[in-house]
Design a protein around this motif. Structure first.
Motif, PDB file in Angstrom:
ATOM      1  N   ILE A 343      52.939  92.031  17.581  1.00 55.41           N
ATOM      2  CA  ILE A 343      51.642  92.568  17.852  1.00 55.41           C
ATOM      3  C   ILE A 343      51.700  94.026  18.293  1.00 55.41           C
ATOM      4  N   PRO A 344      51.369  95.032  17.842  1.00 56.59           N
ATOM      5  CA  PRO A 344      51.580  96.511  18.008  1.00 56.59           C
ATOM      6  C   PRO A 344      51.025  96.887  19.495  1.00 56.59           C
ATOM      7  N   PHE A 345      50.391  96.571  19.966  1.00 58.71           N
ATOM      8  CA  PHE A 345      50.162  96.693  21.420  1.00 58.71           C
ATOM      9  C   PHE A 345      51.152  96.278  22.566  1.00 58.71           C
ATOM     10  N   PHE A 346      51.809  95.122  21.911  1.00 57.90           N
ATOM     11  CA  PHE A 346      52.699  94.784  22.788  1.00 57.90           C
ATOM     12  C   PHE A 346      54.339  94.953  22.190  1.00 57.90           C
ATOM     13  N   ALA A 347      54.392  95.177  20.952  1.00 54.83           N
ATOM     14  CA  ALA A 347      55.714  95.286  20.342  1.00 54.83           C
ATOM     15  C   ALA A 347      56.571  96.504  21.063  1.00 54.83           C
ATOM     16  N   PRO A 348      55.996  97.510  21.638  1.00 47.90           N
ATOM     17  CA  PRO A 348      57.181  98.489  22.194  1.00 47.90           C
ATOM     18  C   PRO A 348      57.888  97.803  23.191  1.00 47.90           C
ATOM     19  N   MET A 349      57.285  96.928  24.069  1.00 49.75           N
ATOM     20  CA  MET A 349      57.983  96.334  25.274  1.00 49.75           C
ATOM     21  C   MET A 349      58.648  95.020  24.763  1.00 49.75           C
ATOM     22  N   ILE A 350      57.900  94.232  23.939  1.00 47.58           N
ATOM     23  CA  ILE A 350      58.555  92.689  23.738  1.00 47.58           C
ATOM     24  C   ILE A 350      59.643  92.896  22.634  1.00 47.58           C
ATOM     25  N   MET A 351      59.287  93.657  21.477  1.00 45.04           N
ATOM     26  CA  MET A 351      60.624  93.672  20.580  1.00 45.04           C
ATOM     27  C   MET A 351      61.572  94.106  21.112  1.00 45.04           C
ATOM     28  N   PHE A 352      61.586  95.341  21.795  1.00 46.40           N
ATOM     29  CA  PHE A 352      62.794  96.012  22.734  1.00 46.40           C
ATOM     30  C   PHE A 352      63.522  94.963  23.391  1.00 46.40           C
ATOM     31  N   LEU A 353      62.558  94.125  24.119  1.00 46.97           N
ATOM     32  CA  LEU A 353      63.293  92.918  25.012  1.00 46.97           C
ATOM     33  C   LEU A 353      63.913  92.330  23.989  1.00 46.97           C
ATOM     34  N   ARG A 354      63.524  91.866  23.113  1.00 49.87           N
ATOM     35  CA  ARG A 354      64.296  90.877  22.141  1.00 49.87           C
ATOM     36  C   ARG A 354      65.456  91.562  21.530  1.00 49.87           C
ATOM     37  N   VAL A 355      65.427  92.889  21.068  1.00 50.53           N
ATOM     38  CA  VAL A 355      66.536  93.562  20.617  1.00 50.53           C
ATOM     39  C   VAL A 355      67.493  93.654  21.739  1.00 50.53           C
ATOM     40  N   GLY A 356      67.216  93.962  22.953  1.00 49.88           N
ATOM     41  CA  GLY A 356      68.223  94.197  23.924  1.00 49.88           C
ATOM     42  C   GLY A 356      68.744  92.908  24.390  1.00 49.88           C
ATOM     43  N   MET A 357      68.281  91.775  24.143  1.00 48.25           N
ATOM     44  CA  MET A 357      68.712  90.389  24.648  1.00 48.25           C
ATOM     45  C   MET A 357      69.340  89.455  23.634  1.00 48.25           C
ATOM     46  N   LEU A 358      68.846  89.801  22.299  1.00 48.16           N
ATOM     47  CA  LEU A 358      69.093  88.659  21.474  1.00 48.16           C
ATOM     48  C   LEU A 358      69.690  89.383  20.066  1.00 48.16           C
ATOM     49  N   PRO A 359      70.194  88.694  19.078  1.00 49.39           N
ATOM     50  CA  PRO A 359      70.752  89.373  18.094  1.00 49.39           C
ATOM     51  C   PRO A 359      69.613  89.050  16.966  1.00 49.39           C
ATOM     52  N   VAL A 360      68.722  90.033  17.185  1.00 50.29           N
ATOM     53  CA  VAL A 360      67.375  89.868  16.398  1.00 50.29           C
ATOM     54  C   VAL A 360      67.788  90.323  14.720  1.00 50.29           C
ATOM     55  N   PRO A 361      67.255  89.681  13.667  1.00 55.11           N
ATOM     56  CA  PRO A 361      67.424  89.950  12.435  1.00 55.11           C
ATOM     57  C   PRO A 361      66.856  91.357  12.248  1.00 55.11           C
ATOM     58  N   PHE A 362      67.420  92.093  11.405  1.00 46.22           N
ATOM     59  CA  PHE A 362      66.821  93.531  11.141  1.00 46.22           C
ATOM     60  C   PHE A 362      65.529  93.622  10.580  1.00 46.22           C
ATOM     61  N   TRP A 363      65.215  92.733   9.639  1.00 45.65           N
ATOM     62  CA  TRP A 363      63.972  92.573   8.939  1.00 45.65           C
ATOM     63  C   TRP A 363      62.808  92.426   9.998  1.00 45.65           C
ATOM     64  N   GLU A 364      63.119  91.929  11.031  1.00 43.20           N
ATOM     65  CA  GLU A 364      61.901  91.590  11.996  1.00 43.20           C
ATOM     66  C   GLU A 364      61.857  92.888  12.826  1.00 43.20           C
ATOM     67  N   ILE A 365      62.876  93.589  13.191  1.00 43.20           N
ATOM     68  CA  ILE A 365      62.737  94.858  13.697  1.00 43.20           C
ATOM     69  C   ILE A 365      61.903  95.876  12.786  1.00 43.20           C
ATOM     70  N   ALA A 366      62.275  95.786  11.492  1.00 44.81           N
ATOM     71  CA  ALA A 366      61.589  96.629  10.496  1.00 44.81           C
ATOM     72  C   ALA A 366      60.401  96.344  10.385  1.00 44.81           C
ATOM     73  N   VAL A 367      59.645  95.023  10.259  1.00 48.05           N
ATOM     74  CA  VAL A 367      58.678  94.584  10.340  1.00 48.05           C
ATOM     75  C   VAL A 367      57.650  95.200  11.512  1.00 48.05           C
ATOM     76  N   SER A 368      58.144  95.021  12.935  1.00 52.55           N
ATOM     77  CA  SER A 368      57.558  95.244  13.973  1.00 52.55           C
ATOM     78  C   SER A 368      57.342  96.769  14.144  1.00 52.55           C
ATOM     79  N   LEU A 369      58.292  97.501  13.652  1.00 52.34           N
ATOM     80  CA  LEU A 369      58.309  99.127  13.575  1.00 52.34           C
ATOM     81  C   LEU A 369      57.262  99.680  12.608  1.00 52.34           C
ATOM     82  N   ALA A 370      57.254  98.742  11.498  1.00 51.28           N
ATOM     83  CA  ALA A 370      56.292  99.425  10.296  1.00 51.28           C
ATOM     84  C   ALA A 370      54.904  98.894  10.926  1.00 51.28           C
ATOM     85  N   LEU A 371      54.713  97.866  11.507  1.00 52.26           N
ATOM     86  CA  LEU A 371      53.346  97.645  11.906  1.00 52.26           C
ATOM     87  C   LEU A 371      52.832  98.628  13.019  1.00 52.26           C
ATOM     88  N   LEU A 372      53.733  98.841  13.965  1.00 46.67           N
ATOM     89  CA  LEU A 372      53.557  99.929  14.956  1.00 46.67           C
ATOM     90  C   LEU A 372      53.245 101.101  14.387  1.00 46.67           C
TER      91      LEU A 372
END
Length: 412
Positions: A343-372
């Motif tokens: 969700i774009p309004f939450f992605a800056p904090m929540i997706m960064f949280l996941r990236v910092g703590m989990l091995p998140v697939p790159f496509w998920e990061i790309a989708v989140s960034l694209a939506l943002l």
């Protein structure tokens, strides 16, 4: 494009020279310095502050073991003083200020230690807690001696259970790496939260102030609305970044000299470079998303006093994102956290949280960034239309229905 740079530079220099900015930076810098040196400050004021505790040992055998246990535990701020008088005399010594407290030691029915602590007030829980812990160690030693346990057997009894956590997923972080990442993520989440709330409101107030002085009518006719809006957004961003760099430099240098244990715990040197890169990307995109909203809403009001009620919905979104992120620190793999990270309004904090703590697939990061990025683009497009009409609207702003009026003014 020259007009954009003029607006940006004017906003930056004006805010940078403002007395409020200078005073706020100085006060906040002093607070950061004080917080990072809090242990030294406390030690400075408490270096001569030792608690004197009188002890009435009714058993005749507990005073020495208790004193030895306090020394063994490193509790140098408590000074015990043996007393052979009555409890009434001991209470008077406390009331007169000769002692800070007194302790009455005795045996219970099982011939194990018990104690009663007397003080003028029991608001200070630190001293009695330390005495209780030390007496508990004495009791453990006596109890184990009664049943014939040797010291090494007691040590084995109280040893922690070996409990190892092993991640089977490839590239998954170890427990130590997770603890370090959690510290970094928490700091950056809190910085992003404060950054957006403090300086987003500044952008809205800046627009409202110029609008109330009628200078906006001249500005909006001489520069395109997109340049006008983003000139202010980026100008305020540079001001906040300047303040952030100053505070970070003071805090980091202070921690490096006085809080080495905390720096080692955070383990910045072990954090992957990619995590810092994602931190910068999500930080900037999150700022531009909310800053655009704040600028648009600021253009709808005619007075600075009306800014806060108008930007409250956006402020609540930032607060909601922060609290969701706090929940996610302990449960980053939950479905709720995964869903909100897109969700774009939450992605800056929540997706960064996941990236910092989990091995998140790159496509998920790309989708989140694209939506943002798409969301920021849409807000910038529609925001410029609302902005152009909004800054020409005067009178009391009552609701978000004024957005429709602003668009109609833009068309005219």
């Amino acid at each position: 494009m020259n007009k954009f740079w003029i607006i940006l530079w004017h906003t930056y220099v004006t805010k940078l020279k403002a007395k409020s900015f200078i005073i706020t930076t100085i006060i906040t810098s002093l607070l950061v310095f004080a917080l990072t040196n809090l242990n030294h400050i406390i030690e400075f004021f408490n270096k001569d502050e030792k608690k004197t505790v009188g002890v009435i040992d009714q058993t005749g055998t507990l005073y020495e073991p208790l004193q030895m246990q306090l020394k063994k535990s490193g509790e140098s701020d408590i000074r015990l003083q043996s007393f052979t008088g009555s409890e009434d005399e001991a209470k008077k010594n406390v009331q007169r200020g000769k002692w800070d407290a007194f302790l009455s030691l005795a045996y219970d029915d099982k011939q194990l230690p018990k104690a009663t602590y007397y003080a003028n007030t029991i608001a200070d829980s630190d001293t009695p807690n330390k005495l209780e812990q030390s007496l508990q160690q004495v009791k453990t030693a006596l109890a184990t001696a009664k049943i014939g346990l040797k010291p090494e057997q007691v040590t084995q009894l109280y040893e922690s259970v070996p409990f190892h956590k092993v991640a089977l997923e490839k590239n998954a972080k170890t427990e130590e790496e997770l603890n370090q990442a959690r510290g970094l993520v928490y700091i950056l989440l809190f910085a992003m939260y404060m950054f957006v709330l403090m300086y987003g409101g500044m952008i809205a107030s800046e627009v409202a102030t110029e609008k109330s002085s009628r200078v906006m009518e001249i500005l909006i006719s001489s520069a395109p609305p997109v340049q006008q809006m983003f000139g202010k957004i980026i100008g305020v961003a540079l001001v906040s970044l300047t303040q952030f760099i100053v505070l970070f430099a003071i805090g980091f240098s202070s921690l490096k000299s006085s809080g080495k244990e905390l720096l080692q715990f955070l383990g910045f040197e072990h954090i992957p470079i990619s995590t810092f890169v994602y931190a910068v990307i999500f930080f900037l995109l999150g700022y531009f998303l909310y800053a655009t909203l704040f600028a648009v809403l600021g253009s709808l009001v005619s007075r600075v006093e009306e800014v806060q009620p108008m930007i409250t919905p956006v402020t609540l979104l930032v607060v909601a994102a922060f609290f969701i992120a706090m929940f996610g620190l302990n449960a980053p793999e939950s479905s709720f956290i995964t869903a909100t990270s897109f969700i774009p309004f939450f992605a800056p904090m929540i997706m960064f949280l996941r990236v910092g703590m989990l091995p998140v697939p790159f496509w998920e990061i790309a989708v989140s960034l694209a939506l943002l990025i798409v969301t920021i683009g849409l807000f910038a497009f529609f925001g410029s239309k609302i902005y152009r009409g909004g800054v020409l609207m005067y009178g009391k702003s009552t609701s978000l229905k004024d957005i429709k009026k602003a668009i109609q003014l833009t068309k005219k």
